[in-house]
Design a protein around this motif. Structure first.
Motif, PDB file in Angstrom:
ATOM      1  N   ARG A  69       0.808  -1.226   0.000  1.00 43.32           N
ATOM      2  CA  ARG A  69       0.000   0.000   0.000  1.00 43.32           C
ATOM      3  C   ARG A  69       0.840   1.275   0.000  1.00 43.32           C
ATOM      4  N   LYS A  70       2.132   1.180   0.299  1.00 42.38           N
ATOM      5  CA  LYS A  70       2.989   2.364   0.304  1.00 42.38           C
ATOM      6  C   LYS A  70       3.392   2.808  -1.093  1.00 42.38           C
ATOM      7  N   GLY A  71       3.210   1.942  -2.088  1.00 40.57           N
ATOM      8  CA  GLY A  71       3.407   2.365  -3.468  1.00 40.57           C
ATOM      9  C   GLY A  71       4.838   2.482  -3.943  1.00 40.57           C
ATOM     10  N   PHE A  72       5.761   1.791  -3.309  1.00 43.72           N
ATOM     11  CA  PHE A  72       7.147   1.826  -3.780  1.00 43.72           C
ATOM     12  C   PHE A  72       7.253   1.314  -5.220  1.00 43.72           C
ATOM     13  N   ASP A  73       6.403   0.342  -5.579  1.00 41.24           N
ATOM     14  CA  ASP A  73       6.433  -0.184  -6.947  1.00 41.24           C
ATOM     15  C   ASP A  73       6.058   0.888  -7.956  1.00 41.24           C
ATOM     16  N   ASP A  74       5.030   1.685  -7.630  1.00 38.80           N
ATOM     17  CA  ASP A  74       4.650   2.785  -8.517  1.00 38.80           C
ATOM     18  C   ASP A  74       5.791   3.785  -8.662  1.00 38.80           C
ATOM     19  N   LEU A  75       6.467   4.055  -7.559  1.00 41.06           N
ATOM     20  CA  LEU A  75       7.542   5.053  -7.598  1.00 41.06           C
ATOM     21  C   LEU A  75       8.700   4.603  -8.483  1.00 41.06           C
ATOM     22  N   VAL A  76       9.174   3.375  -8.302  1.00 43.37           N
ATOM     23  CA  VAL A  76      10.336   2.954  -9.086  1.00 43.37           C
ATOM     24  C   VAL A  76       9.975   2.851 -10.569  1.00 43.37           C
ATOM     25  N   ARG A  77       8.714   2.549 -10.880  1.00 49.14           N
ATOM     26  CA  ARG A  77       8.322   2.461 -12.287  1.00 49.14           C
ATOM     27  C   ARG A  77       8.184   3.826 -12.951  1.00 49.14           C
ATOM     28  N   THR A  78       8.174   4.911 -12.158  1.00 43.69           N
ATOM     29  CA  THR A  78       8.162   6.239 -12.797  1.00 43.69           C
ATOM     30  C   THR A  78       9.416   6.454 -13.633  1.00 43.69           C
ATOM     31  N   ALA A  79      10.486   5.743 -13.318  1.00 33.28           N
ATOM     32  CA  ALA A  79      11.719   5.877 -14.099  1.00 33.28           C
ATOM     33  C   ALA A  79      11.487   5.510 -15.561  1.00 33.28           C
ATOM     34  N   LEU A  80      10.515   4.664 -15.836  1.00 32.82           N
ATOM     35  CA  LEU A  80      10.228   4.243 -17.206  1.00 32.82           C
ATOM     36  C   LEU A  80       9.565   5.339 -18.027  1.00 32.82           C
ATOM     37  N   TYR A  81       9.005   6.352 -17.352  1.00 29.17           N
ATOM     38  CA  TYR A  81       8.281   7.416 -18.040  1.00 29.17           C
ATOM     39  C   TYR A  81       9.114   8.681 -18.211  1.00 29.17           C
TER      40      TYR A  81
END
Length: 375
Positions: A203-215
């Protein structure tokens, strides 16, 4: 402040390993004239400070909601003087405090710091927040108060008159330590750093954060500093390993200098998906004048004034999160400093510990006055 006749308000606070804001609240209540006693975990970082302030009346380390020994200890303390209010700061303390105070003429206050896990379908709620003897639930954010009120059970006691928002206060003077040097963690000197601090749970969203590198555009070099036990999360480590530039993600692990790590960064990010309250990591970073990127979850939009002290994006939206990081990256250092300074000012003006003390004392007094009128 009076409880009965000319005596001060008598309050017993039940907590665990209280953090700095909670400890300073207790100290502030005493300074405001409240006769406040604290039962808390002796292993807590702030325990000795409370002892030195003559606030701790007994050590208390509850093992669960049905801790018989802890409940007996609380009851012995309640029998030692005529308390007006019990203030329980976690569900274990609330459940044990309610049983310990059975048959006693004392008001019961609960504390709620996150959204979720309260309701008719959660059995533990009936011995905590839905218990009929809970007089007030202090919510750390408007979002939590609104969520509880919006559950919509007229028989649940989660009504507007029993819910009150009191922000957990801080003080800028607590945040004077120099920022930590990030180079030993592998961060290049002068790099643009996005810091994220929290538990390594989904729920802390670390996965969303690291995937921002792809954008992010190829010419934009952003380094991510992940602080907390997320370094043990194999799913996140695999996500990082699959990035085009995994060397730009730095796992700091658990650190006692997390605020100073954030202070050394350019941005604090907290991309939570759910169940967020008023996150201390964001407050601490803002106190160090670091702009924030947060999701529209829990009390975070109450902390971050979108476009002024940081940016607020929808949860579970990697692209929007990446765009927010890129927007801050594109700002000049002067513009980022101005945004950070506005955040620091916001903490000072709207989330100060003195305000928490005033509102808490007023809440206690209203409960005691209401008890007198009901007699």
């Amino acid at each position: 402040m009076t409880g009965t006749s000319d005596a001060p308000l008598r309050v017993l606070c039940l907590t665990d390993s209280c953090d700095r804001p909670e400890s300073e609240l207790f100290i502030g209540l005493k300074a405001a004239g409240v006769d406040v006693d604290v039962m808390c975990n002796p292993k807590g970082r702030n325990y000795q400070r409370l002892v030195e302030q003559d606030l701790v009346v007994a050590p208390l380390a509850l093992r669960g909601r049905f801790d018989k020994g802890g409940t007996a200890a609380i009851r012995r303390q309640l029998q030692s003087k005529p308390y007006d209010v019990i203030h329980a700061y976690n569900p274990r303390a609330l459940a044990c405090g309610l049983r310990a105070s059975k048959g006693m003429d004392v008001r019961v206050v609960a504390y709620r710091g996150v959204i979720g896990n309260v309701g008719a379908m959660h059995p533990e709620s009936w011995i905590t927040f839905l218990h009929p003897r809970v007089d007030k639930i202090v919510c750390v954010a408007d979002a939590i108060r609104d969520h509880l009120e919006g559950l919509g059970f007229p028989w649940s006691r989660l009504t507007a008159d029993r819910l009150q928002r009191i922000y957990k206060g801080h003080d800028l003077t607590w945040y004077q330590t120099e920022p930590t040097d990030l180079q030993p963690l592998g961060v290049p000197e002068g790099a643009f750093v996005v810091c994220c601090t929290g538990r390594g749970v989904p729920r802390k969203g670390f996965d969303d954060l690291v995937r921002t590198a792809l954008y992010l555009p190829e010419d934009v070099e952003v380094h991510y500093l992940l602080v907390g036990d997320v370094d043990r999360n194999e799913t996140i480590r695999k996500e990082v390993a699959a990035l085009p530039h995994p060397e730009r993600v730095h796992f700091a692990g658990y650190r006692t200098d997390a605020p100073q790590l954030a202070a050394a960064s350019d941005v604090i990010a907290l991309p939570s998906k759910s169940q967020e309250g008023l996150p201390r990591a964001v407050i601490e970073a803002m106190a160090y004048a670091v702009p924030a990127v947060v999701t529209r979850v829990g009390g975070m939009p109450e902390l971050v004034d979108d476009g002024v002290t940081g940016l607020v994006v929808p949860p579970c939206d990697e692209k929007a999160l990446a765009e927010a990081i890129l927007k801050l990256y594109r700002l000049s250092p002067e513009e980022r400093r101005a945004m950070g300074a506005a955040g620091r000012q916001r903490i000072s003006e709207h989330f100060h510990t003195s305000q928490t003390v005033r509102e808490t004392v007023a809440m206690y007094q209203s409960l005691v006055d209401g008890k007198r009128r009901s007699r």
